[in-house]
Design an enzyme around this catalytic site. Structure first.
Site, PDB file in Angstrom:
ATOM      1  N   GLN A 150       0.839  -1.198   0.000  1.00 40.78           N
ATOM      2  CA  GLN A 150       0.000   0.000   0.000  1.00 40.78           C
ATOM      3  C   GLN A 150       0.878   1.255   0.000  1.00 40.78           C
ATOM      4  O   GLN A 150       0.575   2.240  -0.677  1.00 40.78           O
ATOM      5  CB  GLN A 150      -0.921  -0.001   1.229  1.00 40.78           C
ATOM      6  CG  GLN A 150      -1.940  -1.126   1.240  1.00 40.78           C
ATOM      7  CD  GLN A 150      -2.982  -0.997   0.150  1.00 40.78           C
ATOM      8  OE1 GLN A 150      -3.372   0.114  -0.222  1.00 40.78           O
ATOM      9  NE2 GLN A 150      -3.459  -2.121  -0.368  1.00 40.78           N
ATOM     10  N   ARG A 159       0.130   9.117  -9.207  1.00 42.21           N
ATOM     11  CA  ARG A 159      -1.138   8.415  -8.997  1.00 42.21           C
ATOM     12  C   ARG A 159      -1.968   9.065  -7.903  1.00 42.21           C
ATOM     13  O   ARG A 159      -3.110   9.486  -8.110  1.00 42.21           O
ATOM     14  CB  ARG A 159      -0.859   6.956  -8.652  1.00 42.21           C
ATOM     15  CG  ARG A 159      -2.031   6.205  -8.005  1.00 42.21           C
ATOM     16  CD  ARG A 159      -1.492   5.106  -7.103  1.00 42.21           C
ATOM     17  NE  ARG A 159      -2.527   4.314  -6.490  1.00 42.21           N
ATOM     18  CZ  ARG A 159      -2.938   4.455  -5.218  1.00 42.21           C
ATOM     19  NH1 ARG A 159      -2.431   5.401  -4.450  1.00 42.21           N
ATOM     20  NH2 ARG A 159      -3.864   3.660  -4.718  1.00 42.21           N
ATOM     21  N   GLY A 183     -12.583  -1.708  -3.653  1.00 38.16           N
ATOM     22  CA  GLY A 183     -11.210  -2.137  -3.412  1.00 38.16           C
ATOM     23  C   GLY A 183     -10.449  -1.042  -2.692  1.00 38.16           C
ATOM     24  O   GLY A 183      -9.435  -0.533  -3.175  1.00 38.16           O
ATOM     25  N   GLU A 205     -13.361  -3.528   0.996  1.00 39.06           N
ATOM     26  CA  GLU A 205     -12.028  -4.118   0.823  1.00 39.06           C
ATOM     27  C   GLU A 205     -12.068  -5.578   1.270  1.00 39.06           C
ATOM     28  O   GLU A 205     -12.491  -5.884   2.381  1.00 39.06           O
ATOM     29  CB  GLU A 205     -10.990  -3.343   1.642  1.00 39.06           C
ATOM     30  CG  GLU A 205      -9.608  -3.958   1.693  1.00 39.06           C
ATOM     31  CD  GLU A 205      -9.006  -4.167   0.311  1.00 39.06           C
ATOM     32  OE1 GLU A 205      -8.369  -5.223   0.101  1.00 39.06           O
ATOM     33  OE2 GLU A 205      -9.164  -3.280  -0.555  1.00 39.06           O
ATOM     34  N   GLU A 235     -18.509  -8.378  -5.232  1.00 43.08           N
ATOM     35  CA  GLU A 235     -19.422  -9.351  -5.820  1.00 43.08           C
ATOM     36  C   GLU A 235     -20.338  -9.975  -4.771  1.00 43.08           C
ATOM     37  O   GLU A 235     -21.364 -10.568  -5.128  1.00 43.08           O
ATOM     38  CB  GLU A 235     -18.630 -10.473  -6.507  1.00 43.08           C
ATOM     39  CG  GLU A 235     -17.853 -10.050  -7.742  1.00 43.08           C
ATOM     40  CD  GLU A 235     -16.460  -9.514  -7.412  1.00 43.08           C
ATOM     41  OE1 GLU A 235     -15.670  -9.310  -8.351  1.00 43.08           O
ATOM     42  OE2 GLU A 235     -16.157  -9.295  -6.218  1.00 43.08           O
ATOM     43  N   GLU A 249      -9.368   2.478  -7.670  1.00 42.90           N
ATOM     44  CA  GLU A 249      -8.128   2.417  -8.441  1.00 42.90           C
ATOM     45  C   GLU A 249      -8.020   0.971  -8.935  1.00 42.90           C
ATOM     46  O   GLU A 249      -7.317   0.162  -8.341  1.00 42.90           O
ATOM     47  CB  GLU A 249      -6.930   2.830  -7.575  1.00 42.90           C
ATOM     48  CG  GLU A 249      -5.690   3.162  -8.381  1.00 42.90           C
ATOM     49  CD  GLU A 249      -4.678   2.040  -8.366  1.00 42.90           C
ATOM     50  OE1 GLU A 249      -4.941   1.008  -9.037  1.00 42.90           O
ATOM     51  OE2 GLU A 249      -3.652   2.189  -7.699  1.00 42.90           O
ATOM     52  N   GLU A 258      -4.746  -8.067 -13.461  1.00 46.73           N
ATOM     53  CA  GLU A 258      -5.376  -8.364 -12.165  1.00 46.73           C
ATOM     54  C   GLU A 258      -6.889  -8.463 -12.260  1.00 46.73           C
ATOM     55  O   GLU A 258      -7.547  -8.864 -11.306  1.00 46.73           O
ATOM     56  CB  GLU A 258      -4.981  -7.349 -11.084  1.00 46.73           C
ATOM     57  CG  GLU A 258      -3.482  -7.344 -10.798  1.00 46.73           C
ATOM     58  CD  GLU A 258      -3.085  -6.339  -9.732  1.00 46.73           C
ATOM     59  OE1 GLU A 258      -3.910  -5.456  -9.403  1.00 46.73           O
ATOM     60  OE2 GLU A 258      -1.962  -6.437  -9.235  1.00 46.73           O
ATOM     61  N   SER A 263     -14.479  -6.262 -11.429  1.00 50.19           N
ATOM     62  CA  SER A 263     -15.122  -5.998 -10.136  1.00 50.19           C
ATOM     63  C   SER A 263     -15.664  -4.572 -10.089  1.00 50.19           C
ATOM     64  O   SER A 263     -16.725  -4.322  -9.504  1.00 50.19           O
ATOM     65  CB  SER A 263     -14.112  -6.216  -9.002  1.00 50.19           C
ATOM     66  OG  SER A 263     -13.712  -7.564  -8.936  1.00 50.19           O
TER      67      SER A 263
END
Length: 515
Positions: A150, A159, A183, A205, A235, A249, A258, A263
């Protein structure tokens, strides 16, 4: 009570609306988790209790320390075939967070034979589990559950700074709005949304990073009242209200690695109100052929080890061909000089607001370029950008060569057989990307040089080269010495075709370099 309390299944509750004694002055209520049940009982009287079957109940937050639990009638108690609910007043906010965390974990543990879908049907797997290998998902969530990773993303100031600017410059989109952070990771984007005036933010998360996110949110008391951290996959989780804005992100290498974009799309379909906003709302993949003799030689030389005919008395040459192809099957991730590009870039757009999830399973992009110089083409260079289409300001986040470097860098697919081109010669091809269950893609690239000069109007292909690459297994070359150092006084001349970067012609020095 500590945040990490999953092993301790007793929780103190100030009052429960359905118990006979439920005022704040009464003895505390104890919430206990049993193998398949959630029950509330007076601390002094275990006979006075309310019980819910975990499989059929759902928990929603009403406030920092107040929630509601609703349930369909259990299979055991057939005479009560209607739903029921109770209001839970926790002793404090910390107890409420701990209880919600334990509730979600225990409910997942209970539903081991099937997941109940929104329409009441039962599936042996969730949609995520059906698409993704369990081993890949385990490693993925383990990776993003660590603070060092992270930190790596947060220290990408291009970013993080772009996200912050996109949110703060568009406060009008966030003020008094409900936001879902898909996420959420450390929760930094949720905190940005709260700073911009969001009414409430649900930070979803799935990894253990959710516990760190709770601590980070709690450590910012001016914002914590607006943020609820929800552990689980988008989901599968349920939220008590729809979102006006999704923020996330979801970008990986080449934008799609990924498979988190899927998602993000699922979260849109499940949680976003009609005409809601997505930050970001659009992504583009840019592609251009490149020439880089240094890189090609570097990769080819890796297989020289297998050309030894007397390695401790063993002939290794039978494996040289396989090793050679193996090294060329790795996409190269690094930051390269844009003067290596030999044609204007083409783009493939993905509109997150309208794209269907299934459209991301297979992406087929036709390629057509015109060579700007005569050189050997060694493959296809790729990068991406995303758009934050705010009501006040539009802002792009780009990973283009020549732009400030991000932790995504750029990606290059290097062909084991280069092709030769002349200035003005047409280059055609195809980039076919197919998703696989290891949360990534297989890339199939073909580039062809068409006929050039007299008789070119008759068409035909002079030379074709193709390669197959696994986006899951890249060659990270960022730490390698840069082959093309550039002084501060000499900005790169870029062959890029994007809205946010000027399209410039390749200068004479760049042409000499390629030749």
């Amino acid at each position: 009570m500590e945040n990490n309390i999953l092993d301790d299944q007793d929780f103190l509750v100030a009052s429960i609306s359905q118990l006979s004694i439920s005022s704040n002055s009464s003895p505390p209520v104890v919430a206990r988790f049993r193998p398949e049940w959630l029950q509330f009982e007076l601390d002094s009287d275990s006979n006075n209790l309310v019980r819910f079957e975990l499989r059929n109940c759902r928990l929603f937050k009403l406030g920092p320390s107040q929630s509601v639990c609703v349930s369909e009638a259990s299979e055991i108690n057939k005479e009560k075939n209607y739903s029921r609910g109770i209001t839970i007043q926790f002793v404090n906010e910390e107890e409420s967070r701990a209880f919600h965390c334990a509730f979600e974990q225990r409910k997942k543990d209970v539903i081991v034979q099937g997941s109940f879908l929104a329409n009441g049907t039962v599936s042996s797997k969730s949609k995520f589990e059906d698409k993704i290998e369990a081993s890949s998902a385990k490693m993925y969530f383990h990776y993003y559950g660590q603070l060092l990773h992270q930190q790596n993303m947060m220290q990408d100031y291009v970013r993080t700074g772009t996200y912050y600017a996109a949110v703060m410059e568009n406060r009008a989109d966030f003020v008094d709005r409900v936001v879902v952070d898909v996420g959420a990771g450390s929760g930094i984007l949720s905190l940005f949304a709260a700073q911009a005036g969001a009414k409430h933010v649900y930070a979803v998360e799935a990894s253990d990073m959710s516990e760190y996110a709770r601590k980070l949110v709690a450590g910012n008391p001016l914002l914590s009242q607006k943020i609820t951290v929800v552990k689980g996959k988008v989901e599968e989780v349920e939220l008590p209200e729809k979102a006006d804005i999704l923020i996330s992100e979801p970008m990986g290498t080449l934008l799609i690695n990924e498979r988190m974009l899927e998602s993000y799309i699922i979260a849109r379909d499940r949680f976003l109100v009609p005409n809601g906003k997505m930050f970001p709302g659009l992504g583009r993949i840019h592609m251009a052929p490149f020439s880089d003799e240094y890189l090609y030689t570097e990769i080819a030389n890796k297989a020289l080890f297998w050309q030894q005919q007397n390695y401790y008395g063993v002939n290794l040459t039978p494996l040289h061909g396989a090793a050679f192809q193996g090294y060329f099957s790795q996409p190269v991730v690094d930051a390269f000089d844009p003067r290596l590009l030999v044609a204007l870039a083409v783009s493939h757009e993905i509109n997150f607001m309208s794209t269907k999830e299934e459209e991301l399973y297979e992406i087929d992009i036709p390629l057509s370029f015109t060579a700007s110089v005569g050189t050997r083409i060694h493959g296809l260079a790729c990068w991406f950008d995303v758009l934050f289409d705010g009501s006040t300001v539009q802002r792009w986040l780009t990973t283009a060569p020549g732009a400030p470097t991000t932790h995504w860098y750029q990606l290059r697919c290097v062909l084991s057989q280069p092709i030769y081109v002349m200035p003005g010669q047409e280059i055609t091809g195809r980039l076919h990307m197919v998703a696989h269950k290891a949360q990534s893609y297989t890339l199939n690239l073909t580039l062809s040089a068409k006929m050039w000069g007299p008789g070119a109007e008759q068409g035909g292909i002079l030379q074709t080269s193709s390669g197959k690459f696994d986006l899951k297994e890249p060659y990270y070359r960022m730490s390698q010495p840069q082959a093309y150092p550039m002084g501060q006084e000499q900005p790169p001349q870029q062959l890029l075709q994007t809205q946010d970067l000027q399209t410039l012609s390749q200068d004479e020095e760049g042409s000499d370099l390629l030749q």
